[in-house]
Design a protein around this motif. Structure first.
Motif, PDB file in Angstrom:
ATOM      1  N   GLU A  88      70.237  69.544  -2.651  1.00  0.00           N
ATOM      2  CA  GLU A  88      69.075  68.898  -3.296  1.00  0.00           C
ATOM      3  C   GLU A  88      67.885  69.117  -2.369  1.00  0.00           C
ATOM      4  OE1 GLU A  88      68.955  66.196  -5.906  1.00  0.00           O
ATOM      5  OE2 GLU A  88      71.017  66.675  -6.509  1.00  0.00           O
TER       6      GLU A  88
ATOM      7  N   SER B 249      67.512  70.347  -7.937  1.00  0.00           N
ATOM      8  CA  SER B 249      68.149  69.043  -7.991  1.00  0.00           C
ATOM      9  C   SER B 249      69.277  69.110  -9.002  1.00  0.00           C
ATOM     10  CB  SER B 249      67.112  67.983  -8.408  1.00  0.00           C
ATOM     11  OG  SER B 249      67.734  66.736  -8.545  1.00  0.00           O
ATOM     12  N   ASP B 250      70.472  68.642  -8.618  1.00  0.00           N
ATOM     13  CA  ASP B 250      71.603  68.593  -9.547  1.00  0.00           C
ATOM     14  C   ASP B 250      71.884  69.974 -10.164  1.00  0.00           C
ATOM     15  OD1 ASP B 250      73.659  67.352 -10.836  1.00  0.00           O
ATOM     16  OD2 ASP B 250      72.410  66.536 -12.451  1.00  0.00           O
TER      17      ASP B 250
END
Lengths: 264, 264
Positions: free
Chosen positions: A104, A120-121
């Motif tokens: 991240e 992110s993710d």
């Protein structure tokens, strides 16, 4: 891409894969980058962020005369606002995430067109391209400054001082740039000093504009080792300890990750 | 200058003055600009500001094979801190001051290397050069942006909006520049819009860096009519009503002013 017409890509590819074809009946060829541009081999329409790095399921398949070639072109990414595009870096990021799937933060890929990418993710959420490298190259080879920048030396102090100057006050950049020429004429300042100063001014302008919400993230640098060291030094001035990731096999790793979809 | 070796200047000059020489025994030739550069005809060492625009008494006289030529090269100006130089504009300023000897304020001479010059009591006290014009030219003809900037149209609204954007926030300039390319790819934005936007971004960066102490002065613009109109529009955003001075005869007027020293 800039030197090939669409119908010339297959022959250029054959030069590379001929040997592999001889010993295999059919081979899949996975391509990323500018071959998928509108003026490339076959347009691979951009995927829009936020999205995961695109893979084989988003690829386009150009027709080839040689039926042994099974070719896939992975698309690049687009961002509508602010308008931005990439082709090739999405596959490097895919390669990086293959090794660090839970990452991240921010990935910075320095180059002619440096990419700053938020992840992110497992999703690329946002990115910005800076043409710092291209401006450096044009100014040092084509502008009036070219007379004062030749050679190979480097002056790290000049680089850091110029970086700090422009991060503190970006507005006077276009007169600072001319001053490089004037220093050569009036003070016989060495080329190594002036080239390092130019580099610092331009990188300072880029880093000053990256924005705090980006700099508050974990930051990874991927790219040519000399260039990422300059970015690391610049980011350190901003209080960021960036992590350098070896980029040697990262594009291959991204392509291999796409290939895994094929044989899954 | 960039295309002549020192020994080739006299022949180049002769092409221009041959007819005048035929009807006159001897003629004085007064030269300003890059002929006085180190790599020019004969180096005319810079005068240092603060000083009045240099004239014949500071000129150098290259040897000529043709004895009918009596040649004077007027020197340019240097400023030690911040380092800066000019060659040619000092004679334009001399021409301007010949007509308005009591002028106090700022003279801006837009061009490839725009000069901002403070004048007080017939003296050039300080100046700054911005390479805005050269960056515009390199980006629009040599960079990745060149694909999106061709043609002749102009979009004044795009220009003004870009100017205001960068004056307000200069830091993000290097990503805004790449965004010009992305807009062409993603939105088919017209070349006229994008070229005007590039011009606004770069001029905004220059004007944002001129500094309040300069902008508080009476401001005169001298140069190519199209270019000075852009500067006037930009300065208006900063609350400055600049006066445009016709530049057609201003270099001639400066040279004539120098000639007057000879015949005085």
């Amino acid at each position: 891409m800039s030197r090939l017409r669409p119908e010339e890509f297959e022959a250029a590819l054959m030069e590379t894969v001929e040997d592999a074809l001889r010993s295999n009946g059919q081979i899949p060829v996975i391509v990323c980058g500018m071959a998928g541009a509108r003026e490339g081999w076959k347009e691979a329409p951009y995927s829009a962020v936020p999205c995961a790095p695109p893979g084989l399921s988003e690829a386009v398949t150009p027709q080839t005369r040689d039926v042994r070639l099974q070719t896939f072109i992975i698309p690049g990414l687009k961002q509508l606002e602010p308008a931005d595009v990439m082709r090739g870096e999405e596959t490097q990021i895919s390669g990086f995430l293959a090794g660090q799937p839970d990452f991240e933060g921010v990935i910075c890929l320095p180059g002619t067109h440096t990419k700053w990418v938020r992840v992110s993710d497992r999703t690329i959420t946002e990115f910005h391209t800076h043409i710092t490298g291209e401006i450096f190259s044009l100014l040092s080879s084509q502008s009036v400054l070219r007379h004062s920048l030749g050679g190979e030396g480097w002056d790290q102090d000049a680089f850091i001082e110029a970086l700090e100057t422009v991060i503190k006050d970006p507005t006077r950049i276009s007169s600072r740039l001319f001053s490089i020429r004037a220093k050569a004429l009036l003070r016989n300042t060495e080329n190594a000093y002036l080239r390092s100063e130019l580099s610092g001014y331009l990188l300072g302008l880029e880093l000053g504009g990256v924005g705090q919400k980006w700099l508050d993230q974990k930051t990874v640098l991927i790219g040519d080792s000399r260039l990422v060291e300059l970015y690391r030094a610049g980011l350190k001035i901003l209080g960021i300890n960036a992590i350098i990731v070896d980029d040697k096999d990262i594009t291959l790793s991204g392509l291999r990750h796409a290939y895994a979809e094929l044989v899954r």
